[in-house]
Design a protein around this motif. Structure first.
Motif, PDB file in Angstrom:
ATOM      1  N   GLY A  19       0.809  -1.211   0.000  1.00 25.55           N
ATOM      2  CA  GLY A  19       0.000   0.000   0.000  1.00 25.55           C
ATOM      3  C   GLY A  19       0.844   1.263   0.000  1.00 25.55           C
ATOM      4  O   GLY A  19       0.491   2.260  -0.640  1.00 25.55           O
ATOM      5  N   GLU A  20       1.999   1.248   0.693  1.00 25.84           N
ATOM      6  CA  GLU A  20       2.837   2.456   0.747  1.00 25.84           C
ATOM      7  C   GLU A  20       3.417   2.801  -0.627  1.00 25.84           C
ATOM      8  O   GLU A  20       3.608   3.974  -0.971  1.00 25.84           O
ATOM      9  N   ASN A  21       3.686   1.774  -1.457  1.00 22.60           N
ATOM     10  CA  ASN A  21       4.203   2.021  -2.808  1.00 22.60           C
ATOM     11  C   ASN A  21       3.112   2.613  -3.710  1.00 22.60           C
ATOM     12  O   ASN A  21       3.391   3.470  -4.549  1.00 22.60           O
ATOM     13  N   ARG A  22       1.890   2.126  -3.547  1.00 20.59           N
ATOM     14  CA  ARG A  22       0.783   2.697  -4.327  1.00 20.59           C
ATOM     15  C   ARG A  22       0.562   4.163  -3.939  1.00 20.59           C
ATOM     16  O   ARG A  22       0.246   5.005  -4.781  1.00 20.59           O
ATOM     17  N   LYS A  23       0.767   4.456  -2.651  1.00 20.85           N
ATOM     18  CA  LYS A  23       0.633   5.845  -2.196  1.00 20.85           C
ATOM     19  C   LYS A  23       1.740   6.723  -2.785  1.00 20.85           C
ATOM     20  O   LYS A  23       1.495   7.864  -3.191  1.00 20.85           O
ATOM     21  N   ILE A  24       2.981   6.186  -2.829  1.00 22.78           N
ATOM     22  CA  ILE A  24       4.097   6.935  -3.425  1.00 22.78           C
ATOM     23  C   ILE A  24       3.793   7.270  -4.883  1.00 22.78           C
ATOM     24  O   ILE A  24       4.017   8.395  -5.348  1.00 22.78           O
ATOM     25  N   LEU A  25       3.245   6.308  -5.627  1.00 27.55           N
ATOM     26  CA  LEU A  25       2.900   6.524  -7.035  1.00 27.55           C
ATOM     27  C   LEU A  25       1.817   7.596  -7.176  1.00 27.55           C
ATOM     28  O   LEU A  25       1.916   8.488  -8.035  1.00 27.55           O
ATOM     29  N   HIS A  26       0.807   7.537  -6.317  1.00 27.09           N
ATOM     30  CA  HIS A  26      -0.292   8.514  -6.361  1.00 27.09           C
ATOM     31  C   HIS A  26       0.227   9.926  -6.097  1.00 27.09           C
ATOM     32  O   HIS A  26      -0.119  10.882  -6.810  1.00 27.09           O
ATOM     33  N   GLU A  27       1.073  10.064  -5.088  1.00 25.82           N
ATOM     34  CA  GLU A  27       1.626  11.382  -4.758  1.00 25.82           C
ATOM     35  C   GLU A  27       2.528  11.901  -5.887  1.00 25.82           C
ATOM     36  O   GLU A  27       2.534  13.098  -6.178  1.00 25.82           O
ATOM     37  N   LYS A  28       3.272  10.997  -6.513  1.00 27.68           N
ATOM     38  CA  LYS A  28       4.144  11.383  -7.630  1.00 27.68           C
ATOM     39  C   LYS A  28       3.307  11.918  -8.785  1.00 27.68           C
ATOM     40  O   LYS A  28       3.631  12.955  -9.384  1.00 27.68           O
ATOM     41  N   LEU A  29       2.234  11.228  -9.131  1.00 21.53           N
ATOM     42  CA  LEU A  29       1.355  11.665 -10.215  1.00 21.53           C
ATOM     43  C   LEU A  29       0.769  13.043  -9.930  1.00 21.53           C
ATOM     44  O   LEU A  29       0.734  13.922 -10.802  1.00 21.53           O
ATOM     45  N   LYS A  30       0.306  13.242  -8.698  1.00 24.89           N
ATOM     46  CA  LYS A  30      -0.286  14.533  -8.343  1.00 24.89           C
ATOM     47  C   LYS A  30       0.751  15.650  -8.428  1.00 24.89           C
ATOM     48  O   LYS A  30       0.442  16.757  -8.884  1.00 24.89           O
ATOM     49  N   GLU A  31       1.980  15.351  -8.007  1.00 26.36           N
ATOM     50  CA  GLU A  31       3.028  16.366  -7.994  1.00 26.36           C
ATOM     51  C   GLU A  31       3.406  16.788  -9.415  1.00 26.36           C
ATOM     52  O   GLU A  31       3.488  17.984  -9.711  1.00 26.36           O
ATOM     53  N   ILE A  32       3.626  15.824 -10.307  1.00 27.94           N
ATOM     54  CA  ILE A  32       4.098  16.173 -11.642  1.00 27.94           C
ATOM     55  C   ILE A  32       2.977  16.736 -12.516  1.00 27.94           C
ATOM     56  O   ILE A  32       3.255  17.391 -13.524  1.00 27.94           O
ATOM     57  N   MET A  33       1.724  16.530 -12.106  1.00 28.69           N
ATOM     58  CA  MET A  33       0.620  17.076 -12.901  1.00 28.69           C
ATOM     59  C   MET A  33       0.142  18.437 -12.390  1.00 28.69           C
ATOM     60  O   MET A  33      -0.824  18.993 -12.908  1.00 28.69           O
ATOM     61  N   LYS A  34       0.853  18.980 -11.401  1.00 29.35           N
ATOM     62  CA  LYS A  34       0.507  20.321 -10.917  1.00 29.35           C
ATOM     63  C   LYS A  34       0.675  21.370 -12.004  1.00 29.35           C
ATOM     64  O   LYS A  34      -0.031  22.379 -12.025  1.00 29.35           O
ATOM     65  N   SER A  35       1.630  21.142 -12.914  1.00 25.67           N
ATOM     66  CA  SER A  35       1.880  22.124 -13.975  1.00 25.67           C
ATOM     67  C   SER A  35       0.898  22.002 -15.134  1.00 25.67           C
ATOM     68  O   SER A  35       0.953  22.808 -16.068  1.00 25.67           O
ATOM     69  N   ASP A  36       0.016  21.024 -15.085  1.00 21.66           N
ATOM     70  CA  ASP A  36      -0.991  20.839 -16.140  1.00 21.66           C
ATOM     71  C   ASP A  36      -2.107  21.854 -15.940  1.00 21.66           C
ATOM     72  O   ASP A  36      -2.777  21.867 -14.912  1.00 21.66           O
ATOM     73  N   ARG A  37      -2.316  22.734 -16.938  1.00 26.11           N
ATOM     74  CA  ARG A  37      -3.310  23.799 -16.795  1.00 26.11           C
ATOM     75  C   ARG A  37      -4.747  23.286 -16.907  1.00 26.11           C
ATOM     76  O   ARG A  37      -5.669  23.957 -16.472  1.00 26.11           O
ATOM     77  N   ALA A  38      -4.940  22.122 -17.510  1.00 22.43           N
ATOM     78  CA  ALA A  38      -6.291  21.566 -17.626  1.00 22.43           C
ATOM     79  C   ALA A  38      -6.741  21.025 -16.269  1.00 22.43           C
ATOM     80  O   ALA A  38      -5.955  20.417 -15.533  1.00 22.43           O
ATOM     81  N   LYS A  39      -8.007  21.251 -15.936  1.00 20.48           N
ATOM     82  CA  LYS A  39      -8.536  20.725 -14.680  1.00 20.48           C
ATOM     83  C   LYS A  39      -8.518  19.196 -14.731  1.00 20.48           C
ATOM     84  O   LYS A  39      -8.885  18.594 -15.741  1.00 20.48           O
ATOM     85  N   HIS A  40      -8.094  18.588 -13.630  1.00 20.93           N
ATOM     86  CA  HIS A  40      -8.003  17.135 -13.623  1.00 20.93           C
ATOM     87  C   HIS A  40      -8.175  16.591 -12.203  1.00 20.93           C
ATOM     88  O   HIS A  40      -8.010  17.323 -11.224  1.00 20.93           O
TER      89      HIS A  40
END
Length: 515
Positions: free
Chosen positions: A373-394
């Motif tokens: 579960g901790e690895n799935r959480k790391i992946l989720h946080e990584k996705l959220k972090e790198i998609m902060k620069s995406d101007r489209a709502k998501h």
């Protein structure tokens, strides 16, 4: 992060490429005849009401009627209806200081309480026509500037929620209230952080000028008709993304170069020197590696590092992305650690692909299974972090136990899709040889016309064959130069198909001889 904007102008359109640290991140095409672009304002005519959907279908001049849901009418729709009627009967000036606001509509009301078939209405494109659907529109009209958004028929002032600093938000709100024109509301955009009163006032002045232009158009508009066009996409893109991280903006067309330079001078005079004109013989996208990245990024299969790759499939309902580890394996790593490493690499590329292809709607990603579960959480946080620069709502949901991640991403324009596969030549052996013969025959005809300097644009494989001396005492290119008395330069074009070639003269005009 180092940002560069590379803009290639071609007949009737401009292609805008955003490079981040040299990597292609966004690609946009702006056409001279673009209509129904996001932000365009139209006078439409209500064609029919769909009470079951609580919506109306509005004729804005597109082949299919635009869709207007009740919730997209906006609270001030009655004021807009009154303003349009008064304007077209000559009773309303562009100054709305003394305009009497109409009652706000009930947010839980019905569309037939507000609209009726045959009625004219001012609307704005919220989503461009996609596939078999017409435009999605709203009658909650706003005029977007660099730092602020002007909203007619309200007195509300708000500040972007992305500005986290409470003191800065309070400062910007007070500033906006001080410059607020009567009859309008203001939304302060994220890029206004740290800006001065003078900068916001200049932006407001520009928006009020747009308002007056729209009013003039509304006076004479006969539905369906466009009342105000969004600025060209190159300028609109700069308006929304330009910041201090940009190192240069390179343009290969003199007229477009001057337009962009003028726009940058109006919004950021100290940055005008970043705009550069590119006049080289090598095509601009070739020079900056854009063509090569397009070919490697838009296929069904997208390669990543260390043998890993993505498979991307598009359907009418959703996009599906499969993550594959390929031949990657690190000794000393457990299967779980290897899966996490591959998934984190894939997350970066997937975030880039969503922006590059402008994929919207529902995206389902099949990551490699991880049991912890901790690895799935790391992946989720990584996705959220790198998609902060995406101007489209998501919105990104956490990975399921099966490794599936669901993302919803705002879709306002058709997805960018560039074919990268070529049909196989009839004969893998004969086709290149026949191509060389065709090129030589064409070169001979050009030389007979007295043209002394020629540029040949071909696929890199063909360019290597023409310029190589392997197995020969002289390259084919040099032999042709001597034989036909021309100065010939071979230019590699990553964007070309294998059997595609074009000749250009010294003035960069394509040479086309009658057969």
């Amino acid at each position: 992060m180092r940002n560069e904007l590379v803009i290639h102008s071609r007949e009737n359109e401009a292609v805008i490429a955003l490079l981040q640290d040299g990597k292609l991140t966004e690609l946009h095409t702006e056409s001279d005849d673009d209509r129904f672009s996001v932000g365009d304002i139209y006078v439409g005519r209500v064609r029919k009401l769909a009470k079951g959907l609580n919506a109306a279908f509005v004729d804005v001049g597109y082949e299919k009627d635009a869709f207007l849901h009740y919730h997209d009418l906006g609270p001030q729709v009655n004021s807009w209806l009154s303003f349009l009627k008064r304007t077209q009967t000559g009773k309303q000036q562009n100054n709305i200081t003394n305009f009497q606001f109409q009652p706000l509509i009930d947010k839980n009301g019905s569309v037939d309480d507000v609209l009726k078939p045959g009625q004219n209405i001012v609307v704005q494109i919220a989503k461009e026509p996609i596939s078999t659907k017409g435009p999605r529109i709203t009658s909650e009209i706003s005029l977007a500037g660099r730092f602020i958004v002007l909203v007619p028929f309200t007195n509300r002032v708000s500040v972007s929620q992305k500005i986290r600093d409470r003191k800065e938000k309070d400062r910007l709100k007070k500033l906006a209230i001080n410059i607020l024109p009567k009859g309008f509301g203001l939304i302060v955009r994220t890029v206004a952080e740290g800006r001065t009163t003078a900068e916001l006032e200049a932006d407001l002045k520009s928006l009020l000028k747009k308002w007056r232009t729209m009013h003039r158009q509304l006076k004479k508009a006969k539905a369906p008709a466009r009342a105000l066009s969004e600025m060209d996409r190159a300028s609109a893109f700069l308006r929304d993304v330009f910041n201090d991280s940009y190192e240069r903006i390179v343009v290969d067309d003199q007229e477009l170069f001057q337009e962009i330079k003028d726009y940058i001078e109006s919004i950021a005079p100290d940055k005008v020197d970043l705009v550069k004109y590119f006049g080289g013989k090598t095509p601009i996208f070739q020079q900056f590696g854009v063509d090569r990245q397009i070919k490697s990024s838009f296929g069904r299969s997208v390669s990543m590092t260390k043998g890993t790759y993505l498979i991307i499939e598009h359907t009418e309902a959703m996009h599906v992305i499969d993550v594959n580890s390929g031949n990657r394996s690190n000794q000393g790593e457990s299967q779980e650690d290897n899966a996490l490493a591959v998934n984190l690499i894939a997350a970066e590329e997937i975030a880039r692909q969503l922006r590059l292809r402008d994929m919207g709607g529902i995206i389902v990603i099949d990551f490699i299974d991880m049991h912890k579960g901790e690895n799935r959480k790391i992946l989720h946080e990584k996705l959220k972090e790198i998609m902060k620069s995406d101007r489209a709502k998501h919105k990104i949901l956490p990975p399921s136990r099966f490794g599936l991640v669901e993302i919803t991403r705002q879709r306002v324009r058709p997805e960018m899709n560039i074919p990268t596969r070529e049909e196989d030549p009839d004969s893998l052996v004969e086709a290149p040889i026949l191509l060389i013969n065709d090129i030589e025959h064409e070169l001979q005809r050009i030389a007979n016309k007295g043209i002394k300097q020629v540029f040949l644009h071909v696929h890199p494989f063909i360019a290597a064959y023409l310029t190589s001396t392997k197995g020969r005492w002289i390259s084919i290119r040099r032999r042709w130069q001597r034989e036909y008395k021309v100065k010939l330069r071979v230019i590699e074009r990553d964007a070309h198909k294998t059997l595609e070639y074009h000749f250009f003269d010294a003035d960069d005009k394509e040479i086309r001889l009658k057969k």
